[in-house]
Design a protein around this motif. Structure first.
Motif, PDB file in Angstrom:
ATOM      1  N   PRO A 132     107.423  37.993   6.685  1.00  0.00           N
ATOM      2  CA  PRO A 132     106.838  36.646   6.625  1.00  0.00           C
ATOM      3  C   PRO A 132     107.396  35.689   7.669  1.00  0.00           C
ATOM      4  O   PRO A 132     106.664  34.870   8.225  1.00  0.00           O
ATOM      5  N   ALA A 133     108.700  35.805   7.954  1.00  0.00           N
ATOM      6  CA  ALA A 133     109.280  34.925   8.977  1.00  0.00           C
ATOM      7  C   ALA A 133     108.682  35.221  10.351  1.00  0.00           C
ATOM      8  O   ALA A 133     108.435  34.306  11.151  1.00  0.00           O
ATOM      9  N   ASP A 134     108.433  36.505  10.621  1.00  0.00           N
ATOM     10  CA  ASP A 134     107.814  36.862  11.905  1.00  0.00           C
ATOM     11  C   ASP A 134     106.382  36.332  11.983  1.00  0.00           C
ATOM     12  O   ASP A 134     105.941  35.862  13.038  1.00  0.00           O
ATOM     13  N   VAL A 135     105.663  36.400  10.868  1.00  0.00           N
ATOM     14  CA  VAL A 135     104.289  35.903  10.856  1.00  0.00           C
ATOM     15  C   VAL A 135     104.256  34.396  11.127  1.00  0.00           C
ATOM     16  O   VAL A 135     103.445  33.902  11.922  1.00  0.00           O
ATOM     17  N   LEU A 136     105.171  33.649  10.496  1.00  0.00           N
ATOM     18  CA  LEU A 136     105.223  32.208  10.722  1.00  0.00           C
ATOM     19  C   LEU A 136     105.602  31.890  12.165  1.00  0.00           C
ATOM     20  O   LEU A 136     105.035  30.982  12.789  1.00  0.00           O
ATOM     21  N   ARG A 137     106.547  32.629  12.699  1.00  0.00           N
ATOM     22  CA  ARG A 137     106.979  32.358  14.064  1.00  0.00           C
ATOM     23  C   ARG A 137     105.872  32.648  15.066  1.00  0.00           C
ATOM     24  O   ARG A 137     105.618  31.870  15.992  1.00  0.00           O
ATOM     25  N   VAL A 138     105.181  33.767  14.879  1.00  0.00           N
ATOM     26  CA  VAL A 138     104.090  34.114  15.788  1.00  0.00           C
ATOM     27  C   VAL A 138     102.926  33.143  15.629  1.00  0.00           C
ATOM     28  O   VAL A 138     102.296  32.729  16.613  1.00  0.00           O
ATOM     29  N   LEU A 143     100.496  26.901  18.160  1.00  0.00           N
ATOM     30  CA  LEU A 143     100.522  25.453  17.947  1.00  0.00           C
ATOM     31  C   LEU A 143     101.483  24.759  18.895  1.00  0.00           C
ATOM     32  O   LEU A 143     101.210  23.657  19.375  1.00  0.00           O
ATOM     33  N   ARG A 144     102.615  25.413  19.181  1.00  0.00           N
ATOM     34  CA  ARG A 144     103.602  24.796  20.080  1.00  0.00           C
ATOM     35  C   ARG A 144     103.122  24.792  21.520  1.00  0.00           C
ATOM     36  O   ARG A 144     103.461  23.873  22.275  1.00  0.00           O
ATOM     37  N   THR A 145     102.349  25.786  21.897  1.00  0.00           N
ATOM     38  CA  THR A 145     101.891  25.831  23.287  1.00  0.00           C
ATOM     39  C   THR A 145     100.773  24.831  23.557  1.00  0.00           C
ATOM     40  O   THR A 145     100.561  24.438  24.704  1.00  0.00           O
ATOM     41  N   ARG A 146     100.044  24.396  22.519  1.00  0.00           N
ATOM     42  CA  ARG A 146      98.954  23.429  22.684  1.00  0.00           C
ATOM     43  C   ARG A 146      99.120  22.317  21.650  1.00  0.00           C
ATOM     44  O   ARG A 146      98.350  22.195  20.694  1.00  0.00           O
ATOM     45  N   PRO A 147     100.152  21.478  21.781  1.00  0.00           N
ATOM     46  CA  PRO A 147     100.455  20.502  20.720  1.00  0.00           C
ATOM     47  C   PRO A 147      99.393  19.427  20.557  1.00  0.00           C
ATOM     48  O   PRO A 147      99.084  19.025  19.432  1.00  0.00           O
ATOM     49  N   LEU A 148      98.823  18.928  21.646  1.00  0.00           N
ATOM     50  CA  LEU A 148      97.844  17.859  21.530  1.00  0.00           C
ATOM     51  C   LEU A 148      96.604  18.332  20.772  1.00  0.00           C
ATOM     52  O   LEU A 148      96.089  17.636  19.887  1.00  0.00           O
ATOM     53  N   ARG A 149      96.126  19.521  21.115  1.00  0.00           N
ATOM     54  CA  ARG A 149      94.954  20.062  20.421  1.00  0.00           C
ATOM     55  C   ARG A 149      95.267  20.299  18.948  1.00  0.00           C
ATOM     56  O   ARG A 149      94.441  20.035  18.072  1.00  0.00           O
ATOM     57  N   SER A 448      95.861  29.355  11.736  1.00  0.00           N
ATOM     58  CA  SER A 448      94.894  28.456  11.110  1.00  0.00           C
ATOM     59  C   SER A 448      95.444  27.834   9.834  1.00  0.00           C
ATOM     60  O   SER A 448      95.265  26.641   9.578  1.00  0.00           O
ATOM     61  N   LEU A 449      96.168  28.613   9.041  1.00  0.00           N
ATOM     62  CA  LEU A 449      96.753  28.082   7.811  1.00  0.00           C
ATOM     63  C   LEU A 449      97.828  27.051   8.114  1.00  0.00           C
ATOM     64  O   LEU A 449      97.927  26.022   7.429  1.00  0.00           O
ATOM     65  N   LEU A 450      98.646  27.299   9.116  1.00  0.00           N
ATOM     66  CA  LEU A 450      99.675  26.324   9.486  1.00  0.00           C
ATOM     67  C   LEU A 450      99.044  25.024   9.964  1.00  0.00           C
ATOM     68  O   LEU A 450      99.518  23.930   9.629  1.00  0.00           O
ATOM     69  N   LEU A 451      97.995  25.149  10.741  1.00  0.00           N
ATOM     70  CA  LEU A 451      97.315  23.954  11.246  1.00  0.00           C
ATOM     71  C   LEU A 451      96.728  23.141  10.088  1.00  0.00           C
ATOM     72  O   LEU A 451      96.850  21.905  10.046  1.00  0.00           O
ATOM     73  N   SER A 452      96.113  23.811   9.128  1.00  0.00           N
ATOM     74  CA  SER A 452      95.531  23.107   7.986  1.00  0.00           C
ATOM     75  C   SER A 452      96.613  22.532   7.072  1.00  0.00           C
ATOM     76  O   SER A 452      96.469  21.421   6.555  1.00  0.00           O
ATOM     77  N   ALA A 453      97.688  23.287   6.873  1.00  0.00           N
ATOM     78  CA  ALA A 453      98.774  22.780   6.033  1.00  0.00           C
ATOM     79  C   ALA A 453      99.416  21.540   6.645  1.00  0.00           C
ATOM     80  O   ALA A 453      99.789  20.600   5.937  1.00  0.00           O
ATOM     81  N   LEU A 454      99.542  21.532   7.967  1.00  0.00           N
ATOM     82  CA  LEU A 454     100.082  20.353   8.645  1.00  0.00           C
ATOM     83  C   LEU A 454      99.201  19.131   8.393  1.00  0.00           C
ATOM     84  O   LEU A 454      99.694  18.045   8.061  1.00  0.00           O
TER      85      LEU A 454
END
Length: 519
Positions: A132-138, A143-149, A448-454
């Motif tokens: 799970p930690a690898d999945v979150l990191r990947v 998201l980190r490479t395209r922060p504005l988007r 996609s889940l991280l983006l929505s959770a944010l």
């Protein structure tokens, strides 16, 4: 090719095989086999089965054998371990080579179908599992490479969640304020008014004894009445034309009215035995505000004469009709304004557990001659009905928030589709390095889940802040139900999963060669 052995048992043990070459290994004698009667079978009976040596070739002193298993020559059984590519030169057995030659080579070799795999089976190979930690990191890498988007996409989700949480929070805060008010004022207040006569169509009149008769009901705790003075207006000055009173009314009030309806004074005092007989008046909150009066001690013009303001009421929640009234004493109204003495509204406080039973007999008690012309109501029910209307309005606002959330989900899906198109080379590189389709699919779904959770967490914080600010401005308790916050985050995760499913599947179906060629 099999060789027969003759002679007594053990006589031909070391005999050479056909071809003149001695055997490359000693052949032990076969143990006796039991016959049908249970005893040992005699040697040389010829009944023992015979298995030929597999792929055994003797050419020029070279013996090549795959295996000789349970070989029996005329009653003697030869049990031989596998000898591969053994070479006999001058009676000496050479060891087999470390790597057997391929079929069809100069050295010969067993057929391809007879070769047994020496390494692990391809089916036993398993791809590396991602923790799970690898999945979150990947997933967070995109998201980190395209922060504005990422922030703009999360903002769409946050707006929808903030709208929903704020609507639920404000509605819950309003309900909490209503509950607090009803708890302070009580829900046991009943109001009796004369209704319209079914025969004449005119408004009925309460008898003079109505207040006293209602007070005799055993569960009744307090009774107070007001009587409206008809054709009498309230004016700040005698220069104002008659009829331009702004909807304010004049009413006679009994002395225990504030205790019965739960009214409080914003300034000044209430009527007493002395002031109730003189031209003194207590203004409702809205009446005082409309005339620009902020304190006691000023005069107002009503009924053709001046009355002195001795008090101003706070807004009365359970009797809002008093807010636009100018209240004078019962005796002063009869003396100076021509009041006939009939009450127009009777307020009653009953014990909580007997409110329903008191309401059922209140009309007949107030006017036994025409109980059907009496109107009995419970002011707290009107407040709850208003709250129900507010709840329906809240449902409509929740629908608008859901639409905003759906728009945010479409924005997330659009962002993920564009991300897949832009990162085809990355997908191809990962696939060529051994990443499976499931791992690629999991990577983009996690993103996609991280983006929505944010966006969901941000929306909950914004909605809670809006609720707190609005509730504090209205002096309400700020209440945000826990289910609204948890449901908001859960809704964003669901939206993120649905929005990211198609891009994730599309990314996993890209072949490495096509993805790398798109660079």
């Amino acid at each position: 090719m099999s060789a027969s052995r003759t002679g007594p048992e053990g006589a031909g043990t070391g005999g050479p095989p056909p071809g003149g070459h001695p055997p490359p290994f000693p052949v032990p004698p076969a143990p006796p086999e039991p016959d049908s009667g249970g005893g040992p079978r005699a040697a040389g009976s010829g009944a023992a089965p015979h298995r030929a040596a597999e792929d055994r070739t003797i050419e020029g002193g070279t013996a090549e054998s795959r295996a000789v298993e349970n070989s029996t020559v005329e009653g003697s059984t030869v049990e031989n371990s596998m000898v591969e590519n053994g070479t006999v030169e001058n009676g000496t057995l050479e060891p087999p080579p470390a790597f057997p030659p391929e079929p069809g080579s100069a050295d010969g070799g067993p057929p391809r179908g007879d070769r047994r795999p020496t390494g692990p089976s391809p089916k036993s190979l398993r791809s590396a599992r991602m923790h799970p930690a690898d999945v979150l990191r990947v997933g967070a890498t995109g998201l980190r490479t395209r922060p504005l988007r990422a922030w703009l996409s999360a903002l769409g989700i946050a707006i929808g969640i903030a709208a929903m949480v704020a609507v639920v929070g404000i509605s819950s805060s309003s309900r909490a304020e209503l509950d607090r008010t009803l708890e302070a004022l009580g829900t046991n207040l009943l109001r009796v008014e004369p209704g319209t006569s079914m025969m004449s169509g005119e408004t009925g009149v309460l008898p003079y004894e109505a207040v006293a008769m209602i007070g005799r009901i055993d569960p009744v705790q307090d009774v107070a009445a007001v009587g409206r003075v008809p054709d009498t207006g309230v004016y700040r000055s005698d220069r104002i034309p008659e009829g331009q009173s702004g909807g304010m009314t004049v009413a006679a009030a009994e002395l225990d009215l504030p205790a019965t309806v739960g009214a409080e004074l914003a300034d000044g005092v209430w009527l007493n035995e002395a002031t109730a007989r003189y031209p003194s008046v207590v203004l409702g909150a809205s009446a005082a505000e409309q005339m620009g009066i902020t304190g006691a001690g000023v005069d107002v013009y009503l009924g053709g004469r001046w009355f002195t303001v001795i008090g101003i009421l706070e807004p009365v929640v359970l009797a809002p009709e008093l807010d636009l009234a100018a209240l004078v004493g019962w005796e002063a109204a009869a003396t100076y304004l021509g009041f006939d003495g009939h009450a127009t509204t009777v307020y009653t406080r009953a014990e909580e557990r007997h409110v329903e039973s008191v309401a059922s007999v209140l009309a007949a008690t107030a006017d036994p001659s025409a109980p059907d012309e009496m109107s009995v109501s419970r002011p707290s029910d009107a407040l709850e009905a208003q709250q129900a209307v507010d709840t329906a309005f809240t449902g409509m606002l929740l629908g608008l928030g859901a639409v905003a959330l759906l728009v945010g989900g479409v924005g997330v899906a659009n962002t993920m589709v564009i991300s897949v198109l832009e990162r085809r080379s990355e997908i191809g590189l990962r696939r060529s390095l051994g990443a499976t389709r499931g791992q690629i699919r999991l990577q983009f779904l996690a993103e996609s889940l991280l983006l929505s959770a944010l966006g969901g967490l941000g929306g909950v914080l914004i909605g809670t802040a809006v609720t707190a600010v609005y509730a504090s401005s209205r002096a309400w308790p700020a209440v945000v139900p826990y289910w609204a916050s948890a449901g908001g985050v859960a809704a964003t995760l669901l939206i993120g999963a649905v929005a990211g499913l198609y891009p994730a599947v599309r990314a996993s179906r890209l072949s490495p060669t096509e993805a790398l060629a798109a660079q």
